[in-house]
Design a protein around this motif. Structure first.
Motif, PDB file in Angstrom:
ATOM      1  N   LEU A  18     -13.669 -17.960   0.409  1.00 20.23           N
ATOM      2  CA  LEU A  18     -13.235 -18.650   1.663  1.00 20.23           C
ATOM      3  C   LEU A  18     -12.324 -17.353   2.483  1.00 20.23           C
ATOM      4  O   LEU A  18     -12.661 -17.285   3.493  1.00 20.23           O
ATOM      5  CB  LEU A  18     -12.587 -19.912   1.433  1.00 20.23           C
ATOM      6  CG  LEU A  18     -13.374 -21.145   1.114  1.00 20.23           C
ATOM      7  CD1 LEU A  18     -12.466 -22.392   0.744  1.00 20.23           C
ATOM      8  CD2 LEU A  18     -14.347 -21.613   2.029  1.00 20.23           C
ATOM      9  N   ILE A  19     -11.512 -16.952   1.356  1.00 20.37           N
ATOM     10  CA  ILE A  19     -10.623 -15.719   1.975  1.00 20.37           C
ATOM     11  C   ILE A  19     -11.464 -14.612   2.557  1.00 20.37           C
ATOM     12  O   ILE A  19     -11.265 -14.424   3.890  1.00 20.37           O
ATOM     13  CB  ILE A  19      -9.666 -15.453   1.152  1.00 20.37           C
ATOM     14  CG1 ILE A  19      -8.603 -16.603   0.664  1.00 20.37           C
ATOM     15  CG2 ILE A  19      -9.060 -14.102   1.547  1.00 20.37           C
ATOM     16  CD1 ILE A  19      -7.675 -16.338  -0.332  1.00 20.37           C
ATOM     17  N   ALA A  20     -12.432 -14.469   1.843  1.00 17.03           N
ATOM     18  CA  ALA A  20     -13.359 -13.291   2.235  1.00 17.03           C
ATOM     19  C   ALA A  20     -13.970 -13.578   3.535  1.00 17.03           C
ATOM     20  O   ALA A  20     -14.329 -12.744   4.616  1.00 17.03           O
ATOM     21  CB  ALA A  20     -14.465 -12.778   1.039  1.00 17.03           C
ATOM     22  N   VAL A  39      -5.752 -15.316   4.064  1.00 17.58           N
ATOM     23  CA  VAL A  39      -5.166 -15.970   3.119  1.00 17.58           C
ATOM     24  C   VAL A  39      -4.134 -17.027   3.411  1.00 17.58           C
ATOM     25  O   VAL A  39      -4.339 -18.247   2.842  1.00 17.58           O
ATOM     26  CB  VAL A  39      -4.313 -14.976   2.190  1.00 17.58           C
ATOM     27  CG1 VAL A  39      -3.483 -15.494   1.068  1.00 17.58           C
ATOM     28  CG2 VAL A  39      -5.063 -13.738   1.708  1.00 17.58           C
ATOM     29  N   ARG A  40      -3.633 -17.063   4.523  1.00 16.82           N
ATOM     30  CA  ARG A  40      -2.668 -18.173   5.145  1.00 16.82           C
ATOM     31  C   ARG A  40      -3.768 -19.470   5.509  1.00 16.82           C
ATOM     32  O   ARG A  40      -3.296 -20.712   4.994  1.00 16.82           O
ATOM     33  CB  ARG A  40      -1.911 -17.502   6.224  1.00 16.82           C
ATOM     34  CG  ARG A  40      -0.676 -17.065   5.902  1.00 16.82           C
ATOM     35  CD  ARG A  40       0.420 -17.075   7.155  1.00 16.82           C
ATOM     36  NE  ARG A  40      -0.332 -16.254   8.314  1.00 16.82           N
ATOM     37  CZ  ARG A  40      -0.224 -15.111   8.505  1.00 16.82           C
ATOM     38  NH1 ARG A  40       0.428 -14.252   7.906  1.00 16.82           N
ATOM     39  NH2 ARG A  40      -0.854 -14.748   9.690  1.00 16.82           N
ATOM     40  N   THR A  41      -4.655 -19.153   6.127  1.00 20.23           N
ATOM     41  CA  THR A  41      -5.662 -19.870   6.541  1.00 20.23           C
ATOM     42  C   THR A  41      -6.258 -20.868   5.380  1.00 20.23           C
ATOM     43  O   THR A  41      -6.256 -21.952   5.447  1.00 20.23           O
ATOM     44  CB  THR A  41      -6.622 -19.523   7.376  1.00 20.23           C
ATOM     45  OG1 THR A  41      -6.188 -18.877   8.615  1.00 20.23           O
ATOM     46  CG2 THR A  41      -7.787 -20.527   7.624  1.00 20.23           C
ATOM     47  N   VAL A  42      -6.636 -20.125   4.353  1.00 22.91           N
ATOM     48  CA  VAL A  42      -7.116 -20.777   3.081  1.00 22.91           C
ATOM     49  C   VAL A  42      -6.117 -21.452   2.467  1.00 22.91           C
ATOM     50  O   VAL A  42      -6.413 -22.613   1.818  1.00 22.91           O
ATOM     51  CB  VAL A  42      -8.106 -19.801   2.373  1.00 22.91           C
ATOM     52  CG1 VAL A  42      -8.428 -20.473   0.889  1.00 22.91           C
ATOM     53  CG2 VAL A  42      -9.268 -19.084   3.075  1.00 22.91           C
ATOM     54  N   ASP A  43      -4.931 -20.950   2.266  1.00 29.10           N
ATOM     55  CA  ASP A  43      -4.159 -21.561   1.439  1.00 29.10           C
ATOM     56  C   ASP A  43      -3.458 -22.672   2.064  1.00 29.10           C
ATOM     57  O   ASP A  43      -3.289 -23.826   1.555  1.00 29.10           O
ATOM     58  CB  ASP A  43      -2.868 -20.643   0.955  1.00 29.10           C
ATOM     59  CG  ASP A  43      -3.226 -19.547  -0.105  1.00 29.10           C
ATOM     60  OD1 ASP A  43      -4.261 -19.772  -0.764  1.00 29.10           O
ATOM     61  OD2 ASP A  43      -2.578 -18.513  -0.192  1.00 29.10           O
TER      62      ASP A  43
END
Length: 165
Positions: A18-20, A39-43
């Motif tokens: 998802l991060i990629a 990273v922020r979006t996925v976390d």
């Protein structure tokens, strides 16, 4: 392409993919996000999964080889409505190589097929995105500028007016 609903544990297991995908999709226009934005979006998404966010739904698209090519996710919340709970389309991400082929619309429609009304989304206030969502039956409800962001956003709701109205 195959689109299927993902269980919460499947979404969690896909963190790196998802991060990629988000990094690819958001690095160019109109977002111009740095990799840490992915990273922020996925976390943030996984944070909603971990707390068992009410009404959480996620659908993902896979190419014939099984590679993740897009996803859409949302949940019930009051953050966008400021009052009554609404289903919030929180993420719609398509790999750049698959954009412009109807995959975003297919993910959108698949996610919302079982999502309760009312429905809202937040997106950048740029013609490219506003026009796309308006073509899919959304309308601008409110303009917003989040505290720590220099960009303008719009909250959109599903357009319940009759065609031509």
């Amino acid at each position: 392409m195959t689109i299927r609903a993902l269980a919460a544990e499947e979404v969690t297991a896909l963190r790196d993919e998802l991060i990629a995908l988000c990094a690819q999709a958001f690095c160019g226009p109109p977002w111009h996000e740095p990799p840490r934005g992915a990273v922020r979006t996925v976390d943030r998404l996984l944070g909603r999964v971990s707390v068992g966010q009410r009404g959480f739904r996620c659908v993902a698209a896979y190419d014939p080889e099984g590679a993740l090519t897009g996803f859409a996710a949302g949940w019930r919340d009051t953050a966008l409505s400021g009052g009554p709970e609404a289903f919030e389309l929180a993420e719609l991400v398509v790999a750049p190589a698959h954009q412009g082929q109807g995959l975003g619309r297919a993910l959108h429609d698949s996610l919302l097929a079982q999502a309760p009304a009312p429905r809202l989304l937040l997106t950048l206030d740029v013609p490219e995105l506003r026009d796309r969502y308006e073509g899919w039956g959304w309308r601008v409800v409110e303009h917003r500028r989040p505290e720590k962001d220099r960009r303008q956003f719009v909250v959109m709701g599903e357009d319940d007016r009759p065609p031509g109205g």
